[in-house]
Design a protein around this motif. Structure first.
Motif, PDB file in Angstrom:
ATOM      1  N   GLY A 138      24.559  -1.115  66.321  1.00 40.06           N
ATOM      2  CA  GLY A 138      25.205  -1.693  65.145  1.00 40.06           C
ATOM      3  C   GLY A 138      26.528  -1.088  64.747  1.00 40.06           C
ATOM      4  N   ALA A 139      27.184  -0.338  65.648  1.00 36.07           N
ATOM      5  CA  ALA A 139      28.489   0.229  65.312  1.00 36.07           C
ATOM      6  C   ALA A 139      29.512  -0.884  65.123  1.00 36.07           C
ATOM      7  CB  ALA A 139      28.954   1.181  66.405  1.00 36.07           C
ATOM      8  N   ASP A 140      30.355  -0.715  64.113  1.00 34.87           N
ATOM      9  CA  ASP A 140      31.450  -1.656  63.879  1.00 34.87           C
ATOM     10  C   ASP A 140      32.688  -1.284  64.673  1.00 34.87           C
ATOM     11  OD1 ASP A 140      30.287  -3.315  61.637  1.00 34.87           O
ATOM     12  OD2 ASP A 140      30.103  -1.316  60.754  1.00 34.87           O
ATOM     13  N   GLU A 141      32.808  -0.026  65.030  1.00 30.93           N
ATOM     14  CA  GLU A 141      33.978   0.451  65.763  1.00 30.93           C
ATOM     15  C   GLU A 141      33.591   1.701  66.529  1.00 30.93           C
ATOM     16  OE1 GLU A 141      38.738   1.266  64.960  1.00 30.93           O
ATOM     17  OE2 GLU A 141      37.325   1.599  63.311  1.00 30.93           O
ATOM     18  N   VAL A 142      34.179   1.868  67.701  1.00 29.63           N
ATOM     19  CA  VAL A 142      34.056   3.103  68.473  1.00 29.63           C
ATOM     20  C   VAL A 142      35.456   3.655  68.667  1.00 29.63           C
ATOM     21  CG1 VAL A 142      33.327   4.184  70.630  1.00 29.63           C
ATOM     22  CG2 VAL A 142      31.987   2.307  69.673  1.00 29.63           C
ATOM     23  N   VAL A 143      35.655   4.911  68.270  1.00 29.20           N
ATOM     24  CA  VAL A 143      36.933   5.578  68.470  1.00 29.20           C
ATOM     25  C   VAL A 143      36.789   6.501  69.675  1.00 29.20           C
ATOM     26  CG1 VAL A 143      38.668   7.104  67.477  1.00 29.20           C
ATOM     27  CG2 VAL A 143      37.497   5.430  66.022  1.00 29.20           C
ATOM     28  N   LEU A 144      37.582   6.243  70.702  1.00 25.44           N
ATOM     29  CA  LEU A 144      37.538   7.032  71.923  1.00 25.44           C
ATOM     30  C   LEU A 144      38.547   8.157  71.789  1.00 25.44           C
ATOM     31  CD1 LEU A 144      37.416   4.044  74.419  1.00 25.44           C
ATOM     32  CD2 LEU A 144      35.490   5.392  73.541  1.00 25.44           C
ATOM     33  N   TYR A 145      38.050   9.381  71.642  1.00 26.02           N
ATOM     34  CA  TYR A 145      38.931  10.510  71.403  1.00 26.02           C
ATOM     35  C   TYR A 145      39.437  11.061  72.733  1.00 26.02           C
ATOM     36  CZ  TYR A 145      41.345  13.849  68.689  1.00 26.02           C
ATOM     37  OH  TYR A 145      42.361  14.532  68.096  1.00 26.02           O
ATOM     38  N   MET A 175      33.047  -5.922  68.151  1.00 22.27           N
ATOM     39  CA  MET A 175      33.196  -4.514  67.798  1.00 22.27           C
ATOM     40  C   MET A 175      34.600  -4.030  68.157  1.00 22.27           C
ATOM     41  SD  MET A 175      30.887  -1.235  68.936  1.00 22.27           S
ATOM     42  CE  MET A 175      31.508  -1.282  70.613  1.00 22.27           C
ATOM     43  N   LYS A 176      35.209  -3.249  67.276  1.00 25.95           N
ATOM     44  CA  LYS A 176      36.560  -2.750  67.489  1.00 25.95           C
ATOM     45  C   LYS A 176      36.545  -1.449  68.286  1.00 25.95           C
ATOM     46  CE  LYS A 176      38.230  -4.789  63.175  1.00 25.95           C
ATOM     47  NZ  LYS A 176      38.819  -4.505  61.830  1.00 25.95           N
ATOM     48  N   ILE A 177      37.664  -1.195  68.972  1.00 24.91           N
ATOM     49  CA  ILE A 177      37.832   0.029  69.746  1.00 24.91           C
ATOM     50  C   ILE A 177      39.114   0.714  69.288  1.00 24.91           C
ATOM     51  CG2 ILE A 177      38.047   1.068  72.036  1.00 24.91           C
ATOM     52  CD1 ILE A 177      35.413  -0.344  71.698  1.00 24.91           C
ATOM     53  N   GLY A 178      38.981   1.974  68.855  1.00 25.09           N
ATOM     54  CA  GLY A 178      40.142   2.762  68.457  1.00 25.09           C
ATOM     55  C   GLY A 178      40.348   3.935  69.398  1.00 25.09           C
ATOM     56  N   LEU A 179      41.450   4.646  69.183  1.00 28.84           N
ATOM     57  CA  LEU A 179      41.783   5.812  69.992  1.00 28.84           C
ATOM     58  C   LEU A 179      42.004   7.019  69.100  1.00 28.84           C
ATOM     59  CD1 LEU A 179      44.408   4.332  72.504  1.00 28.84           C
ATOM     60  CD2 LEU A 179      41.974   4.744  72.922  1.00 28.84           C
ATOM     61  N   GLY A 180      41.331   8.129  69.411  1.00 24.22           N
ATOM     62  CA  GLY A 180      41.652   9.409  68.804  1.00 24.22           C
ATOM     63  C   GLY A 180      42.743  10.060  69.632  1.00 24.22           C
ATOM     64  N   LEU A 181      43.822  10.463  68.998  1.00 24.27           N
ATOM     65  CA  LEU A 181      44.986  10.931  69.735  1.00 24.27           C
ATOM     66  C   LEU A 181      44.903  12.417  70.040  1.00 24.27           C
ATOM     67  CD1 LEU A 181      47.844   9.013  67.887  1.00 24.27           C
ATOM     68  CD2 LEU A 181      46.329   8.241  69.729  1.00 24.27           C
ATOM     69  N   PRO A 182      45.362  12.823  71.224  1.00 19.82           N
ATOM     70  CA  PRO A 182      45.345  14.247  71.581  1.00 19.82           C
ATOM     71  C   PRO A 182      46.374  15.010  70.762  1.00 19.82           C
ATOM     72  CG  PRO A 182      46.526  12.998  73.244  1.00 19.82           C
ATOM     73  CD  PRO A 182      45.941  11.988  72.296  1.00 19.82           C
ATOM     74  N   VAL A 183      46.110  16.292  70.516  1.00 23.30           N
ATOM     75  CA  VAL A 183      46.995  17.088  69.678  1.00 23.30           C
ATOM     76  C   VAL A 183      47.687  18.213  70.443  1.00 23.30           C
ATOM     77  CG1 VAL A 183      45.689  16.579  67.591  1.00 23.30           C
ATOM     78  CG2 VAL A 183      45.104  18.616  68.933  1.00 23.30           C
ATOM     79  N   ASP A 184      47.513  18.258  71.759  1.00 20.24           N
ATOM     80  CA  ASP A 184      48.088  19.374  72.511  1.00 20.24           C
ATOM     81  C   ASP A 184      49.595  19.234  72.706  1.00 20.24           C
ATOM     82  OD1 ASP A 184      47.460  17.193  74.149  1.00 20.24           O
ATOM     83  OD2 ASP A 184      47.258  18.426  75.947  1.00 20.24           O
ATOM     84  N   ASP A 185      50.152  18.025  72.497  1.00 18.29           N
ATOM     85  CA  ASP A 185      51.592  17.817  72.621  1.00 18.29           C
ATOM     86  C   ASP A 185      52.026  16.816  71.551  1.00 18.29           C
ATOM     87  OD1 ASP A 185      54.216  17.551  73.310  1.00 18.29           O
ATOM     88  OD2 ASP A 185      53.857  16.761  75.330  1.00 18.29           O
ATOM     89  N   PRO A 186      52.302  17.277  70.319  1.00 15.68           N
ATOM     90  CA  PRO A 186      52.632  16.355  69.230  1.00 15.68           C
ATOM     91  C   PRO A 186      53.801  15.435  69.531  1.00 15.68           C
ATOM     92  CG  PRO A 186      52.147  18.528  68.342  1.00 15.68           C
ATOM     93  CD  PRO A 186      52.193  18.677  69.840  1.00 15.68           C
ATOM     94  N   TRP A 201      41.483  13.784  74.827  1.00 16.53           N
ATOM     95  CA  TRP A 201      41.746  15.217  74.671  1.00 16.53           C
ATOM     96  C   TRP A 201      42.878  15.722  75.556  1.00 16.53           C
ATOM     97  CZ3 TRP A 201      39.789  18.293  70.933  1.00 16.53           C
ATOM     98  CH2 TRP A 201      38.722  17.779  70.182  1.00 16.53           C
ATOM     99  N   ALA A 202      43.538  14.848  76.297  1.00 17.05           N
ATOM    100  CA  ALA A 202      44.671  15.240  77.139  1.00 17.05           C
ATOM    101  C   ALA A 202      45.853  14.330  76.830  1.00 17.05           C
ATOM    102  CB  ALA A 202      44.308  15.149  78.617  1.00 17.05           C
ATOM    103  N   SER A 203      47.063  14.859  76.908  1.00 14.75           N
ATOM    104  CA  SER A 203      48.243  14.149  76.419  1.00 14.75           C
ATOM    105  C   SER A 203      48.781  13.088  77.364  1.00 14.75           C
ATOM    106  CB  SER A 203      49.349  15.161  76.100  1.00 14.75           C
ATOM    107  OG  SER A 203      49.693  15.910  77.257  1.00 14.75           O
ATOM    108  N   ASP A 204      48.156  12.862  78.486  1.00 17.33           N
ATOM    109  CA  ASP A 204      48.566  11.826  79.437  1.00 17.33           C
ATOM    110  C   ASP A 204      48.454  10.446  78.783  1.00 17.33           C
ATOM    111  OD1 ASP A 204      48.849  10.026  81.525  1.00 17.33           O
ATOM    112  OD2 ASP A 204      47.056  10.682  82.605  1.00 17.33           O
ATOM    113  N   ALA A 205      49.585   9.883  78.331  1.00 14.70           N
ATOM    114  CA  ALA A 205      49.574   8.631  77.566  1.00 14.70           C
ATOM    115  C   ALA A 205      49.230   7.412  78.410  1.00 14.70           C
ATOM    116  CB  ALA A 205      50.931   8.424  76.886  1.00 14.70           C
TER     117      ALA A 205
END
Length: 283
Positions: free
Chosen positions: A259-266, A1-12, A268-272
């Motif tokens: 049965g998820a093929d991917e989980v995107v971890l969103y 299973m793949k793991i993605g990242l949802g990127l924070p938008v508070d500091d483009p 919410w804070a800009s700490d990279a």
């Protein structure tokens, strides 16, 4: 299973750092949310920039509110992004639900579902290279992905599930625990079979996370509360924030089990530095 990242938008300004770190690591996807009347970057413009700064990772909208967009222009923008990224673009798409967004876009809130259905017919036609309409020729460029970029529908209503079977490549489910998402996934598979689609739909889940010091977690909670304030369920969404490696691993395993093929971890804070923390927690 793949793991993605949802990127924070508070500091483009931090998005390039996030994308480059994710591209250098084990993650599969970086995603961006869409709002009109909100302090977020426009996702297609931002993802084009991120695609140019990376070489491997996929770029994804989570989800693009298509009814806000001119359909012909959207066909051209999405085909261009797919072409320039070398086929690394996934169009997560939905109808939204914010009245102020619809007012700003000049569309009828009550017709946004019907508008999306009409748009999908036109998008698929444009991506195929066929004439866009009567008296109108094809809209280029041709996408890198035959037939157009991968399309994932987000939403909870029966109409959203049905769109996966009619138009989509899969389903993106957000903000629900695995035991609840399980039922939605089975409904998506049933819709896929009703429409006699070959293969199986791709199933993606999204969970909200914040790993790091108290300042990072606090920032994420505030951003969640602000973003979901219009729903009346902001506190519920903030309470669902995953803030420990153990909690993140447990949810990922729960989605794997249904049965998820991917989980995107969103995030919410800009700490990279969270990119590395999440990689350590999961890989």
């Amino acid at each position: 299973m793949k793991i993605g990242l949802g990127l924070p938008v508070d500091d483009p300004a931090q998005l390039l750092t996030w994308a480059r770190r994710a591209d250098a690591g084990p993650f599969s996807t970086v995603g961006l949310l869409d709002r009109l009347v909100y302090d977020n970057p426009e996702p297609l413009v931002a993802l084009a920039t991120l695609a140019g700064a990376t070489s491997r990772i996929r770029v994804q909208t989570e989800v693009l509110i298509a009814p806000h967009h001119n359909t012909a222009l959207l066909a051209k923008q999405t085909a261009t992004l797919d072409r320039l990224s070398g086929g690394r673009f996934t169009l997560g798409i939905g109808i939204g639900g914010r009245e102020d967004d619809c007012l700003a876009a000049g569309i009828d809130l009550s017709r946004r579902g019907r508008r999306l259905d009409e748009q999908m017919e036109l998008l698929r036609r444009a991506w195929s290279g066929a004439p866009y309409g009567e008296g109108v020729g094809p809209i280029g460029p041709a996408p890198a992905t035959p037939g157009g970029p991968e399309v994932l529908f987000g939403g909870f209503a029966p109409a959203a599930i049905e769109r996966v079977g009619r138009f989509g490549d899969g389903f993106l489910g957000a903000a629900l625990p695995p035991q609840t998402m399980d039922g939605l996934y089975r409904q998506v598979e049933a819709a896929w079979e009703r429409h006699e689609r070959p293969g199986r739909p791709r199933l993606v889940a999204q969970a909200s996370v914040a790993l790091g010091p108290e300042a990072t977690v606090g920032s994420a909670r505030r951003n969640l509360l602000d973003y979901y304030a219009f729903t009346g369920r902001a506190a519920y969404m903030a309470n669902g924030l995953l803030t420990t490696p153990e909690a993140v691993r447990a949810v990922v395993e729960g989605y794997r089990g249904i049965g998820a093929d991917e989980v995107v971890l969103y995030c919410w804070a800009s700490d990279a530095a969270q990119v590395d923390r999440l990689a350590d927690a999961l890989f």
